[in-house]
Design an enzyme around this catalytic site. Sequence first.
Site, PDB file in Angstrom:
ATOM      1  N   LYS A  71       0.821  -1.203   0.000  1.00 21.03           N
ATOM      2  CA  LYS A  71       0.000   0.000   0.000  1.00 21.03           C
ATOM      3  C   LYS A  71       0.854   1.251   0.000  1.00 21.03           C
ATOM      4  O   LYS A  71       1.930   1.273   0.589  1.00 21.03           O
ATOM      5  CB  LYS A  71      -0.852  -0.049   1.288  1.00 21.03           C
ATOM      6  CG  LYS A  71      -1.932   0.964   1.401  1.00 21.03           C
ATOM      7  CD  LYS A  71      -3.261   0.447   0.881  1.00 21.03           C
ATOM      8  CE  LYS A  71      -4.290   1.568   0.755  1.00 21.03           C
ATOM      9  NZ  LYS A  71      -3.992   2.471  -0.372  1.00 21.03           N
ATOM     10  N   LYS A  95       5.133   2.387   8.517  1.00 21.68           N
ATOM     11  CA  LYS A  95       3.897   3.073   8.919  1.00 21.68           C
ATOM     12  C   LYS A  95       2.754   2.077   9.083  1.00 21.68           C
ATOM     13  O   LYS A  95       2.060   2.060  10.096  1.00 21.68           O
ATOM     14  CB  LYS A  95       3.545   4.086   7.808  1.00 21.68           C
ATOM     15  CG  LYS A  95       2.482   5.069   8.145  1.00 21.68           C
ATOM     16  CD  LYS A  95       2.136   5.954   6.937  1.00 21.68           C
ATOM     17  CE  LYS A  95       3.323   6.679   6.332  1.00 21.68           C
ATOM     18  NZ  LYS A  95       2.912   7.721   5.362  1.00 21.68           N
ATOM     19  N   LYS A 107       5.051   2.670  -2.977  1.00 19.59           N
ATOM     20  CA  LYS A 107       4.831   4.090  -3.299  1.00 19.59           C
ATOM     21  C   LYS A 107       5.027   4.280  -4.784  1.00 19.59           C
ATOM     22  O   LYS A 107       5.826   3.575  -5.422  1.00 19.59           O
ATOM     23  CB  LYS A 107       5.846   4.968  -2.554  1.00 19.59           C
ATOM     24  CG  LYS A 107       5.426   6.409  -2.451  1.00 19.59           C
ATOM     25  CD  LYS A 107       4.426   6.563  -1.334  1.00 19.59           C
ATOM     26  CE  LYS A 107       4.080   7.987  -1.032  1.00 19.59           C
ATOM     27  NZ  LYS A 107       3.520   8.093   0.324  1.00 19.59           N
ATOM     28  N   THR A 195      -5.657  12.337   7.064  1.00 15.40           N
ATOM     29  CA  THR A 195      -4.266  12.512   7.509  1.00 15.40           C
ATOM     30  C   THR A 195      -4.180  13.686   8.486  1.00 15.40           C
ATOM     31  O   THR A 195      -3.532  13.588   9.534  1.00 15.40           O
ATOM     32  CB  THR A 195      -3.316  12.690   6.302  1.00 15.40           C
ATOM     33  OG1 THR A 195      -3.656  11.713   5.319  1.00 15.40           O
ATOM     34  CG2 THR A 195      -1.877  12.504   6.704  1.00 15.40           C
ATOM     35  N   ASN A 234      -3.642  19.481   1.509  1.00 14.35           N
ATOM     36  CA  ASN A 234      -4.686  18.683   2.167  1.00 14.35           C
ATOM     37  C   ASN A 234      -4.353  18.358   3.628  1.00 14.35           C
ATOM     38  O   ASN A 234      -5.178  18.540   4.519  1.00 14.35           O
ATOM     39  CB  ASN A 234      -4.911  17.383   1.369  1.00 14.35           C
ATOM     40  CG  ASN A 234      -6.023  16.560   1.966  1.00 14.35           C
ATOM     41  OD1 ASN A 234      -7.050  17.095   2.384  1.00 14.35           O
ATOM     42  ND2 ASN A 234      -5.833  15.258   2.043  1.00 14.35           N
ATOM     43  N   SER A 364      -7.584   4.640   4.608  1.00 11.75           N
ATOM     44  CA  SER A 364      -7.521   3.869   3.364  1.00 11.75           C
ATOM     45  C   SER A 364      -7.825   2.401   3.655  1.00 11.75           C
ATOM     46  O   SER A 364      -8.501   1.723   2.875  1.00 11.75           O
ATOM     47  CB  SER A 364      -6.121   3.948   2.756  1.00 11.75           C
ATOM     48  OG  SER A 364      -5.985   5.106   1.970  1.00 11.75           O
TER      49      SER A 364
END
Length: 476
Positions: A71, A95, A107, A195, A234, A364
């Site tokens: 992810k 993470k 990523k 986030t 964001n 997510s």
Amino acid sequence: MSSRTEPSFRESVDLMFNRAVSLMDLPPGLEEKIRVCNATYTVRFGVRLRGAMHTFTGYRSVHSEHMEPVKGGIRYATGVNQDEVEALAALMTYKCALVEAPFGGSKGGLCIDPREYEEHELELITRRFAYELAKRDLIHPSQNVPAPDMGTGEREMAWIADQYARMNTTDINARACVTGKPLNAGGISGRVEATGRGVQYALQEFFRHEEDKAAAGLSGKLDGKRLIVQGLGNVGYHAAKFLSEEDGARIIGIIERDGGLFSADGLDVEAVRNWIVKHGGVTGYPDAQYVEDGAVLLEEECDILIPAALEGVINLSNAERVKAPLIIEAANGPVTAGADDVLRKKGIVIIPDMYANAGGVTVSYFEWVKNLSHIRFGRMQRRQEEARHQLVIDELQRLDDVMGGTWSMSPNFKDKYLKGAGELELVRSGLDDTMRVAYQSMREVWHSRDDVTDLRTAAYLVSIDKVAKSYHAKGL
Ligand code: GLU
């Protein structure tokens, strides 16, 4: 200026990793297996735009497949390169392990300045990039699930989801191939703010622990604390908005691409955001002092510094001058390994990126589960919960009548108590719980071991231990 040279982003992550594993007792070879990036794919593809062929370069890096799917977001920026996506993929592994999201780390990135393209052009480019990744299983509900990152958002995720669905017409789980989608395309309530919300929950949890505040030389509540935020995208926007509107923090500085704003009385986050949307930057904003070299505000006196933009912004050239006693890394990798040493020696407490910005991947995870279960959270229980609460209210009302109306319920109690939890409430509850539990796992290591003097090392220890156990369970 120090004579030490700065390592690359990936080397920086590796240095921090090495610092942590030197305190662990991992079987020989496993340390390297965990550290290295499993694979990085580079794709170059052409898209016909404005009458000519344009070639784009994109990456998808897979750091660790100890759990699948892997992810991590896809970023659109001109500076995207292999070193960067590999560093970011590694951070995703740690993470996810730290917040117990059952994923490996990945990523992606595309070298592009999205502001230079029209919407329909971006759609063509995104669909083509998605096609290149999907045909290599680098977008796949059970193997690799991208999400938004810098320069991408709900719109791009909707295009990616649709592209995947077109290529896999019989896959009933196609929507789970990417997260961060708009609600009407299989997204989940609360993902956009997630986030920033996670940063807020992380600070709230930090402020619940007297010992931790004392380590940073802070006391009291978040209320009234002076914050400086770098990046009102964001993440920075939502973090600053929630912390000022809901926790009473004062945003005294905002740093953007074109400069910084300072106001000792506090900035109106919503007004600054609206100004940026309208004018493309903070320049000219009327109710604050404007500083052309925004980065100097990173060195300004405040209680909490929130770098929420790019990696490497606190480095050997400015770390010595940073005055904030507490830094929360809303961005990925904002502090270089060298700067980390400097700040640690100065006694500055850093709430590390792999924890601080994990709210995004946490929600997510909820979205992915929602897509696989094909049902919105709360749909089955909400009204049943409300009906049970109604029973209690009716009973209290009856007792009140029997007592002759001598007592009454507090104002709003009935409305608040009656409301069953919908998807947004459940997402926030799940995120809050995740951030609290993960913080507690880090602080326990931080306070229980003499050789662990900072939260970042503690975070690495917790997450590497989880990844190692997962490899061990596989017999490796
Ligand atoms: N790009 C975000 C991050 O760096 C979110 C990743 C995700 O949701 O998978 O954590």
